[in-house]
Scaffold this active site. Structure first.
Site, PDB file in Angstrom:
ATOM      1  N   HIS A  91       6.827  -8.981   1.595  1.00  0.00           N
ATOM      2  CA  HIS A  91       6.672  -7.775   2.423  1.00  0.00           C
ATOM      3  C   HIS A  91       5.427  -7.846   3.303  1.00  0.00           C
ATOM      4  O   HIS A  91       5.294  -7.080   4.239  1.00  0.00           O
ATOM      5  CB  HIS A  91       6.685  -6.508   1.571  1.00  0.00           C
ATOM      6  CG  HIS A  91       5.406  -6.170   0.878  1.00  0.00           C
ATOM      7  ND1 HIS A  91       5.170  -6.446  -0.449  1.00  0.00           N
ATOM      8  CD2 HIS A  91       4.275  -5.582   1.332  1.00  0.00           C
ATOM      9  CE1 HIS A  91       3.959  -6.029  -0.772  1.00  0.00           C
ATOM     10  NE2 HIS A  91       3.394  -5.512   0.287  1.00  0.00           N
ATOM     11  N   ASP A 138       9.891 -10.372  -4.030  1.00  0.00           N
ATOM     12  CA  ASP A 138       8.832 -10.129  -3.039  1.00  0.00           C
ATOM     13  C   ASP A 138       7.837 -11.293  -3.050  1.00  0.00           C
ATOM     14  O   ASP A 138       6.705 -11.165  -3.470  1.00  0.00           O
ATOM     15  CB  ASP A 138       8.138  -8.793  -3.362  1.00  0.00           C
ATOM     16  CG  ASP A 138       7.247  -8.312  -2.235  1.00  0.00           C
ATOM     17  OD1 ASP A 138       7.242  -8.947  -1.165  1.00  0.00           O
ATOM     18  OD2 ASP A 138       6.548  -7.299  -2.435  1.00  0.00           O
ATOM     19  N   SER A 223      -1.874  -6.458  -1.669  1.00  0.00           N
ATOM     20  CA  SER A 223      -0.564  -7.119  -1.665  1.00  0.00           C
ATOM     21  C   SER A 223      -0.674  -8.600  -1.376  1.00  0.00           C
ATOM     22  O   SER A 223      -1.434  -9.023  -0.511  1.00  0.00           O
ATOM     23  CB  SER A 223       0.325  -6.550  -0.564  1.00  0.00           C
ATOM     24  OG  SER A 223       0.967  -5.408  -0.986  1.00  0.00           O
ATOM     25  N   GLY A 224       0.155  -9.351  -2.059  1.00  0.00           N
ATOM     26  CA  GLY A 224       0.212 -10.781  -1.785  1.00  0.00           C
ATOM     27  C   GLY A 224      -0.797 -11.583  -2.574  1.00  0.00           C
ATOM     28  O   GLY A 224      -0.676 -12.799  -2.693  1.00  0.00           O
TER      29      GLY A 224
END
Ligand SMILES: *[C@@H]1O[C@H](CO)[C@@H](O)[C@H](O)[C@H]1NC(C)=O
Length: 288
Positions: A91, A138, A223-224
């Protein structure tokens, strides 16, 4: 405001909700997501020290940690898994022109000019069935435009073997340059936080964590980034529910162990010319 095209401000911030929020780019048209986004806005006041409830990392204590940036602004974390590949959340890069993304290795304080940094463009992005509505799979692999130089500040992380998951109660470390709270600014300095793996309120396809008894956890901009358990990258920061550090809903990570074979196949196929540059893999399940 964050310069990420297609990104929007996190909606529903501060409103208790069990709906998941991806912690990077937001998809306002998606009914399944009340709030999404982790675009981090640099330049806010430098408040204390947290992911949420964490503390600043010792500089370069996590030499595999990478910052994904557009126009000089951090928007997601990533992990160096081979000299020319980083792992991140799908994402984070979904819908972005990968040409505009820079992968910054060897960083600690994003506000400073740091000699330790190595910056690369993205040559290619690999995904594996990302479902933005259900927040499944994801995970993304970004092939770098060049090969990182390995030194004390830049190193390759270790991944688990296929299906070598982590169980309830395992202690892990989450880290990132994300916001210090749902309505607080991002952190210029890399933050880390001790967390505990939980299975309640967690899908089998995710790894989830809580900080028992505390309002602490990952937040927008994290995120990530990696979740490190027993020295291995077991998770990729994916989404939160109920705001950052809700104290109720666990943080959700993509399970790296479920993708280990896929990751290795990509690295093997597209690795640099010096031969296969597989990440050092912990076959013994060693704890350190
Ligand atoms: C985090 O965990 C490590 C290892 O388990 C421990 O040594 C450290 O004291 C913990 N830090 C905090 C702030 O709880």
């Amino acid at each position: 405001m964050g310069a990420i095209r297609g990104a929007c401000a996190p909606k529903g911030q501060g409103r208790p909700s069990s709906r998941p929020s991806m912690i990077q780019s937001c998809r306002p048209s998606s009914p399944a997501l009340a709030a999404v986004l982790l675009a981090v806005l640099l330049g806010g006041p430098a408040l204390a020290s947290e992911i949420v409830g964490g503390r600043p990392a010792r500089p370069h204590a996590w030499p595999f940690m990478a910052s994904l940036q557009r126009r000089g602004r951090h928007f997601c974390g990533a992990t160096l898994i081979a000299r020319n590949f980083v792992l991140s959340a799908a994402h984070c890069v979904n819908g972005l022109h990968s040409r505009s993304v820079r992968v910054v290795l060897g960083a600690h304080n994003l506000r400073r000019r740091e000699q330790t940094r190595q910056t690369f463009r993205v040559q290619q992005v690999f995904e594996n069935g990302f479902n933005p509505l259900r927040l499944k799979n994801d995970i993304a692999i970004l092939q770098l435009s060049g090969t990182a130089t390995i030194n004390t500040n830049v190193q390759v992380a270790r991944l688990p073997a296929q299906d070598q998951g982590v169980g309830e109660g395992v202690q892990c470390v989450a880290m990132g340059w994300g916001q210090l709270g749902t309505n607080r600014p991002p952190s210029p300095v890399l933050q880390q936080l001790n967390v505990t793996v939980v299975t309640a309120l967690c899908r089998p396809t995710n790894v989830c964590t809580l900080v028992p008894g505390q309002h602490a956890g990952i937040c927008f901009g994290d995120s990530g980034g990696p979740l490190i358990c027993n020295g291995l990258v077991h998770g990729i920061d994916s989404f939160i529910r109920g705001g950052c550090g809700s104290g109720t809903f666990p943080d959700s990570f993509a399970s790296v162990a479920k993708f280990a074979d896929w990751i290795n196949s990509i690295i093997r196929r597209y690795g640099d010319d010096d031969g296969p540059s597989l990440h050092p893999r912990d076959t013994a399940g060693r704890t350190y």
